[in-house]
Motif scaffolding. Structure first.
Motif, PDB file in Angstrom:
ATOM      1  N   TRP A   8     -13.366   3.734  -4.241  1.00  0.00           N
ATOM      2  CA  TRP A   8     -12.197   4.522  -3.874  1.00  0.00           C
ATOM      3  C   TRP A   8     -11.224   3.691  -3.056  1.00  0.00           C
ATOM      4  N   TRP A   9     -10.747   4.230  -1.924  1.00  0.00           N
ATOM      5  CA  TRP A   9      -9.699   3.553  -1.160  1.00  0.00           C
ATOM      6  C   TRP A   9     -10.172   2.249  -0.530  1.00  0.00           C
TER       7      TRP A   9
ATOM      8  N   MET B  72      -6.244   7.034  -2.289  1.00  0.00           N
ATOM      9  CA  MET B  72      -5.807   7.765  -1.104  1.00  0.00           C
ATOM     10  C   MET B  72      -4.796   8.848  -1.459  1.00  0.00           C
TER      11      MET B  72
ATOM     12  N   SER C 176      -6.011   0.000  -4.625  1.00  0.00           N
ATOM     13  CA  SER C 176      -7.002   0.917  -4.063  1.00  0.00           C
ATOM     14  C   SER C 176      -6.359   2.121  -3.373  1.00  0.00           C
ATOM     15  N   MET C 177      -5.110   1.976  -2.933  1.00  0.00           N
ATOM     16  CA  MET C 177      -4.441   3.099  -2.257  1.00  0.00           C
ATOM     17  C   MET C 177      -4.136   4.248  -3.208  1.00  0.00           C
TER      18      MET C 177
ATOM     19  N   ASN D 118       0.827  -1.210   0.000  1.00  0.00           N
ATOM     20  CA  ASN D 118       0.000   0.000   0.000  1.00  0.00           C
ATOM     21  C   ASN D 118       0.860   1.258   0.000  1.00  0.00           C
TER      22      ASN D 118
ATOM     23  N   ALA E 281      -6.648   0.172   3.892  1.00  0.00           N
ATOM     24  CA  ALA E 281      -5.830   1.370   3.670  1.00  0.00           C
ATOM     25  C   ALA E 281      -4.624   1.418   4.606  1.00  0.00           C
TER      26      ALA E 281
END
Length: 300
Positions: free
Chosen positions: A155-156, A167, A163-164, A72, A250
């Motif tokens: 989103w995140w 962020m 997915s990060m 991440n 996250a």
């Protein structure tokens, strides 16, 4: 005796700072390293929680959760660096060319820097809400209003290895203005004579930037790269504000360290994590400092 009188006043002037840095920076770093090497066990079950020594580091690095956090961090860092460098340079070029109301645009671009990561994180937590359909808010609701529901995203919190990247969006928004200021200062430090000479030689605007201006911005670009790079590696407050304290999806090493230290009460694992983060940052920053020192010596 004269040499002593020359450097002694200077030494006495900086001595309090040296002592404070030695105790509260390097002393605490040494204490953290010492803690990270301790051997601990659960007194109820007699189970060894930390084997001690270098084994603490191999155990943490070998755990699936920490590898997930490192991945991440890698995704966040790459997207964050690329985004801030791209938008920072783009905005600097636009302002450098003398747009109308430059001061207003410069203030708008720099404004996010004045907002704390926590305050910005609260807003971006709403903007990046994963709700869809009638429950959609933030950007997902905006896509619905624009007739583009296909752009809605989790989103995140998406179940994806990348997915990060979402962020990094608020981080890019917040720090692109800082990178812009660095590049704009670099542009303004290049004399107008060089630009005029290039134009007289028949260089197009593209050639002017590519062969004259951009090469002189290399030190600025390197500084910006190091600054935003090490900031992303230590990022905690923005992620904490958006995803909360216990979000596995996250999770990065900094947020995992919070969990290790407080909910889990494992100070040894937290110290081990902290030392690894320090080493990662040092790998990035130390070569830059060495390069800067050698450059100063050569130019001096």
């Amino acid at each position: 005796m004269r040499k002593v009188r020359t450097w002694l006043p200077g030494l006495l002037l900086v001595l309090p700072s040296i002592i404070l840095i030695g105790v509260f920076v390097y002393g605490l770093i040494g204490q953290t390293i010492n803690t990270s090497l301790l051997r601990t066990q659960d007194f109820v079950t007699d189970k060894i929680t930390n084997p001690g020594g270098i084994a603490n580091y191999t155990a943490l690095l070998g755990s699936e959760r920490y590898q997930h956090a490192l991945w991440n961090l890698l995704v966040l860092t790459v997207v964050f660096i690329v985004g801030t460098m791209f938008f920072g340079l783009l905005w600097a070029i636009l302002l450098e060319r003398g747009v109308f109301a430059e001061g207003v645009f410069r203030s708008i671009y720099l404004f996010p820097m004045a907002v704390s990561f926590i305050a910005a994180g609260v807003v971006w937590r709403w903007l990046l809400s994963p709700g869809r359909g009638e429950q959609a808010v933030g950007l997902n609701q905006l896509f619905v209003q624009l007739g583009l529901p296909g752009l809605q995203s989790d989103w995140w919190s998406a179940n994806s290895r990348f997915s990060m990247a979402a962020m990094a969006i608020p981080a890019i928004w917040q720090l692109s203005g800082y990178v812009m200021a660095l590049f704009l200062a670099g542009f303004r430090g290049i004399s107008a004579d060089q630009r005029e000479a290039a134009r007289v030689d028949g260089a197009t605007e593209f050639q002017l930037y590519r062969h004259v201006l951009f090469p002189q911005l290399s030190p600025v670009a390197l500084s910006a790269l190091i600054i935003v790079g090490h900031m992303s590696m230590k990022m905690f407050d923005l992620i904490y504000a958006i995803a909360g304290p216990n979000s596995y999806q996250a999770e990065v090493p900094a947020t995992l360290m919070w969990i290790q230290l407080f909910p889990q009460g494992d100070s040894v694992a937290a110290a081990t994590n902290a030392v690894i983060i320090l080493i990662i940052v040092a790998i990035v920053v130390v070569p830059y400092l060495v390069h800067t020192h050698r450059t100063e010596q050569r130019d001096g």
